[in-house]
Design an enzyme around this catalytic site. Structure first.
Site, mmCIF file in Angstrom:
data_model
loop_
_atom_site.group_PDB
_atom_site.id
_atom_site.type_symbol
_atom_site.label_atom_id
_atom_site.label_comp_id
_atom_site.label_asym_id
_atom_site.label_seq_id
_atom_site.Cartn_x
_atom_site.Cartn_y
_atom_site.Cartn_z
ATOM 1 N N GLU A 2 0.862 -1.124 -0.059
ATOM 2 C CA GLU A 2 0.016 -0.057 0.005
ATOM 3 C C GLU A 2 0.984 1.343 0.148
ATOM 4 O O GLU A 2 0.582 2.300 0.618
ATOM 5 C CB GLU A 2 -0.992 0.027 1.217
ATOM 6 C CG GLU A 2 -1.804 -1.308 1.193
ATOM 7 C CD GLU A 2 -2.899 -1.240 2.223
ATOM 8 O OE1 GLU A 2 -3.839 -1.681 2.157
ATOM 9 O OE2 GLU A 2 -2.601 -0.801 3.495
ATOM 10 N N ASP B 81 -8.280 -9.390 3.901
ATOM 11 C CA ASP B 81 -8.142 -8.330 4.745
ATOM 12 C C ASP B 81 -9.077 -8.292 5.682
ATOM 13 O O ASP B 81 -10.010 -7.590 5.730
ATOM 14 C CB ASP B 81 -8.055 -7.014 4.052
ATOM 15 C CG ASP B 81 -7.570 -5.818 4.714
ATOM 16 O OD1 ASP B 81 -7.144 -5.778 5.974
ATOM 17 O OD2 ASP B 81 -8.034 -4.823 4.276
ATOM 18 N N GLU C 88 -13.136 -2.887 11.964
ATOM 19 C CA GLU C 88 -13.078 -2.313 10.454
ATOM 20 C C GLU C 88 -14.154 -2.882 9.469
ATOM 21 O O GLU C 88 -14.824 -1.907 8.860
ATOM 22 C CB GLU C 88 -11.871 -2.438 9.910
ATOM 23 C CG GLU C 88 -11.645 -1.943 8.730
ATOM 24 C CD GLU C 88 -10.398 -2.019 8.027
ATOM 25 O OE1 GLU C 88 -9.994 -1.603 6.673
ATOM 26 O OE2 GLU C 88 -9.303 -2.668 8.677
#
Length: 670
Positions: free
Chosen positions: A268, A341, A369
C-alpha cells in the site's frame, strides 16, 4: 435510518443503588474493600501491584506469593504460575514477578466468576511468549481504523504529563496476560524514532514496565533517509545497516526492555527492501541483526499486495512462501488470519502451514473495521476459534491483535466491544479456551452473574458474529463494503482510476450467470495454495462448505444448495435471517434493564438500534443490487425491501466525519 457512527463520550450514570457506571472500569469492576491477609517476603513495583490487587479485592483465605525456581516452575516459564490450596491457605508460585502478577489477577478472576475456590490446583502457562496489541495510532492523535475516539497517547503532553489512563491501560492488559504493545500505526512516521519522540516512548515504557508490558514500535523502512539524510534505505548498504544499529543502541540506552520493531514494507505504498530489488528476508534480517544483541525481535508483516494479474488472495503466499527458512531466528512473520483483509469470514491464510521453517504470528483485528465499527455488537471469539479449527495453535510463535482502544470513556466505543479486547488476551494466553467460557467470564465481571442476564446475553454474544456475516456477506461473499471507510454496503462501487482489487466487483463477480470468485482449479487456482486435503474439498463446488462457497466458486443463480434452495433463494434467506437475528438481540437487550445500570443499558440500546437499521440497509442494498443480475423474484416469505436501489446508490458516507449519514433518504424504519 443509518445513524451517527460516532456517538461520542458516554454520559455518567449509576448502577442500581451503587456507584456511577461509565464503562471505564472494563472487566475490573470487583469490590475493592476486601481485607484478606496477603504475604510476600519480597518487594518490588510488580510485586507491590500484585499484593495491592489482592489486598483490595480478594475475599478468601490468606494468600502467599512465592518466587520459585524449582523444576515445576522452570517448566512453566517466566510467565507461568501455580495456584494451590493448602488447607486454609493459598500459595501462588512463579518463576518471575510478572508471573505472580498474572496469577493474582487470575485468582481474582476465579473469585469473580464464581469458581469453587476450596480445592485449587492450578498450573498455567501461556501458549505464546509474545502476546501483543498493535495500535494503529498516528502521531497527530488520530487512529487508523479507530472507532473509540482519539489515541490514548497524548504525544503533545509527553513526557512531562502522564495520564492516569496509561497505568489503567497497562493494568487491564496485565489482567488478561497481554505482554506487549506496539504504540504506533504500521503506516509509520519516521518521526517516531526521533530523539524527541523516543523520550516520550520511554515515559510510557516506564509506566508499563511494572505490569509486564513491553513497548514496541512500528518503523518506516525509509527512516535512514528521512532522519539520517542518507541517500538510500537499501538493506544491504553498509551505511544503512550502521544507521539502524546506532538507532537501536539509542533506543535500548533509554528503554532496556524495548521489545523490537513491527514493519509494514512494500505494501500500500509503504517503502521497503523491494524498492532496491532486495527480498523481504533481506530487509527483515538487517533490522534483526541490529536488535539481536539486545534480545529484540522484528515482526515483519506479510500483508502485501500490488497491482497484479494474480488473484489478490494469492499474493502474500507467492511473495513469502519462497522465503521460508531465509529469515533470522529473531524475525517473526506476522500474517493476517485470512488471505484478503480481516473480512467477517475468510478461510485461513494459506501461509500458515506453508512456512514450516519460519516463525509465524497470527494477526487478528480486534477493532471492527469490517464488522460495523463500534456500532455493531459482534463478539469475535467464534471467528478466531474458527481460525484455530484450521490452524493448530502450536504452529504459531506469537499472536497480535489490532486493537480497538481509544480515549473514549469506555475505551472501545461500544461496551460490548470491550469483550473483544478481553477475548484477544484470553485466547493469546490459551487458544483452547472456548467462546462460551470467555463470554461467561467477561459478562460476569463486566455486568453481573445473575443467570437471568447471563444466559440470554451469552447466547446473543455467541450468535452475534454469524448474524453479522448473514446480514453483510453470507455464503463466502467478501469485500463489498463502501469505498474508503468500509462501513455499509456498496457492491456497485466504481471509482475512476481505482485498481480493480480495490473495488467490490473484483470480489463478487456478479453477472447474469451467477455470483462469486472462482478460485478453483478452473479459476485463479488460489485453492491450490492449501493442503490437498482441503483443496480437494474447497475446490469442488459440490463439496465446498457453504460458508466459503462464493469465496472459491462462481456459482450459478439456480444452483441447488443442500437445503434444496437455489443460490438466489439461499442468499435472500441469509440476509433476511441476519436482520431477524439482530432484531432478536435488541429484543433480548430490552429485557435486561432490571439487571444493569441505566447508563450502560441505554448506551448499548442506542447501538443496537443502529445495528438493526444498518442490517436493513445491508439487506436491501445487496439483494436489490444482486437481483439486477439474477433477474429472479424474492421468496414470498422474506421481508420486503424498505428502500429502492436508486435511493441507496445515492448514499455516500463521509470518510472522516460520519454525521448521520444517509439520514435524508434512509428514514428510521424500526
Amino acid at each position: 435510518m443509518i445513524r451517527n457512527l460516532f456517538l461520542g463520550l458516554l454520559f455518567c450514570g449509576w448502577t442500581l443503588g451503587a456507584s456511577a457506571e461509565d464503562g471505564s472500569r472494563l472487566w475490573l469492576r470487583q469490590d475493592t474493600t476486601a481485607s484478606a491477609t496477603i504475604d510476600c517476603l519480597l518487594h518490588s513495583q510488580t510485586l507491590n501491584i500484585a499484593q495491592r490487587e489482592l489486598n483490595r479485592s480478594w475475599k478468601g483465605v490468606p494468600v502467599t506469593l512465592q518466587l520459585c525456581a524449582d523444576k515445576e516452575h522452570l517448566a512453566l516459564g517466566k510467565d507461568g504460575y501455580t495456584i494451590r490450596t493448602d488447607k486454609n491457605h493459598i500459595v501462588i508460585g512463579s518463576l518471575s514477578e510478572t508471573g505472580l502478577l498474572y496469577a493474582a489477577y487470575h485468582l481474582i478472576r476465579l473469585q469473580e466468576t464464581d469458581i469453587d475456590l476450596g480445592h485449587l490446583d492450578i498450573k498455567e502457562k501461556p501458549a505464546y511468549e509474545y502476546r501483543i496489541l498493535n495500535h494503529w495510532d498516528n502521531l497527530d492523535g488520530t487512529i487508523e481504523r479507530g472507532y473509540a475516539g482519539h489515541s490514548l497517547w497524548k504525544w503533545e503532553e509527553l513526557p512531562d504529563v502522564l495520564s492516569p489512563r496509561y497505568e489503567a491501560y497497562a493494568r487491564a492488559n496485565a489482567s488478561i496476560g497481554i505482554n506487549g504493545t506496539v504504540l504506533n500505526n504500521v503506516n509509520a512516521s519516521p518521526e517516531i524514532l526521533s530523539d524527541a519522540y523516543l523520550l516520550k516512548v520511554k515515559a510510557l515504557a516506564d509506566v508499563f514496565r511494572p505490569y509486564g508490558l513491553k513497548v514496541y514500535l512500528s518503523v518506516n523502512f525509509a527512516s535512514p533517509m528521512v532522519l539520517g539524510k542518507l541517500a538510500t534505505a537499501d538493506p544491504l548498504n553498509t551505511e544503512v545497516s550502521e544507521w539502524w544499529k546506532k538507532k537501536v543502541y539509542e533506543i535500548y540506552s533509554q528503554i532496556p526492555d524495548f521489545g523490537g520493531f513491527l514493519v509494514k514494507a512494500n505494501s500500500e505504498g509503504q517503502p521497503g527492501p523491494c524498492d532496491y530489488h532486495r527480498t523481504h528476508a533481506e530487509g527483515a534480517n538487517m533490522l534483526a541483526e541490529a536488535l539481536k544483541p539486545y534480545g529484540g525481535i522484528v515482526m515483519w508483516r506479510a500483508f502485501v499486495y500490488s497491482p497484479s494479474d494474480n488473484d489478490r488472495a494469492k499474493q502474500a503466499y507467492l511473495e513469502f512462501q519462497p522465503l521460508d527458512g531465509k529469515f533470522l531466528d529473531n524475525v517473526i512473520v506476522q500474517v493476517k488470519n485470512g488471505p484478503i483483509d480481516f473480512q467477517p469470514r475468510e478461510p485461513y491464510s494459506p501461509l500458515f502451514g506453508a512456512m514450516k521453517h519460519t516463525p509465524l504470528m497470527a494477526e487478528f483485528q480486534v477493532t471492527q473495521e469490517y464488522l460495523g465499527h463500534s456500532n455493531h455488537l459482534a463478539y469475535l471469539a467464534p471467528m478466531w476459534k474458527e481460525f484455530f479449527r484450521y490452524v493448530d495453535p502450536d504452529m504459531l510463535r506469537a499472536v497480535a491483535g489490532v486493537t480497538n482502544i481509544g480515549d473514549d470513556v469506555n475505551w472501545c466505543g461500544h461496551d460490548f466491544a470491550q469483550a473483544n479486547w478481553y477475548t484477544f488476551g484470553r485466547l493469546a494466553w490459551n487458544p483452547r479456551l472456548s467462546s462460551e467460557e470467555i463470554a461467561d467470564e467477561w459478562l460476569k465481571q463486566t455486568f453481573t452473574s445473575n443467570k437471568d442476564f447471563l444466559v440470554p446475553m451469552r447466547e446473543v454474544m455467541l450468535e452475534s458474529r454469524e448474524a453479522v456475516v448473514n446480514y453483510m456477506m453470507p455464503l463466502g461473499l467478501h469485500h463489498i463494503f463502501a469505498w474508503g471507510h468500509h462501513y455499509g454496503p456498496e457492491p456497485w462501487c466504481e471509482i475512476e482510476g481505482a485498481r480493480p482489487d480495490w473495488l467490490p466487483s473484483y470480489y463478487h463477480r456478479a453477472d447474469s450467470e451467477g455470483l462469486g470468485f472462482d478460485r478453483s482449479g478452473t479459476g485463479s487456482n488460489a485453492v491450490s495454495q492449501y493442503p490437498d486435503s482441503l483443496a480437494n474439498i474447497w475446490g469442488t463446488l459440490d463439496t465446498c462448505p457453504e460458508e466459503f462457497l462464493l469465496w472459491f466458486h462462481h456459482v450459478p443463480w439456480t444452483y441447488k444448495l443442500k437445503d434444496g434452495y437455489t443460490l438466489w433463494e439461499e442468499l435472500c434467506y441469509k440476509y433476511d435471517t441476519g436482520l431477524k437475528e439482530v432484531r432478536r438481540f435488541r429484543d433480548t437487550w430490552n429485557q435486561m434493564r432490571p439487571y444493569i445500570d441505566t447508563e450502560r443499558y441505554e448506551a448499548v440500546a442506542k447501538r443496537l438500534d443502529i445495528q438493526v437499521n444498518d442490517a436493513v440497509w445491508w439487506k436491501d442494498a445487496c439483494l436489490l443490487y444482486f437481483q439486477s443480475f439474477s433477474k429472479m423474484k424474492f421468496p414470498k416469505d422474506i421481508e420486503k425491501a424498505t428502500f429502492r436501489l436508486k435511493e441507496l446508490k445515492k448514499v455516500h458516507l463521509p470518510i472522516t466525519n460520519f454525521e448521520c449519514p444517509g439520514a435524508d433518504i434512509l428514514p428510521r424504519k424500526e
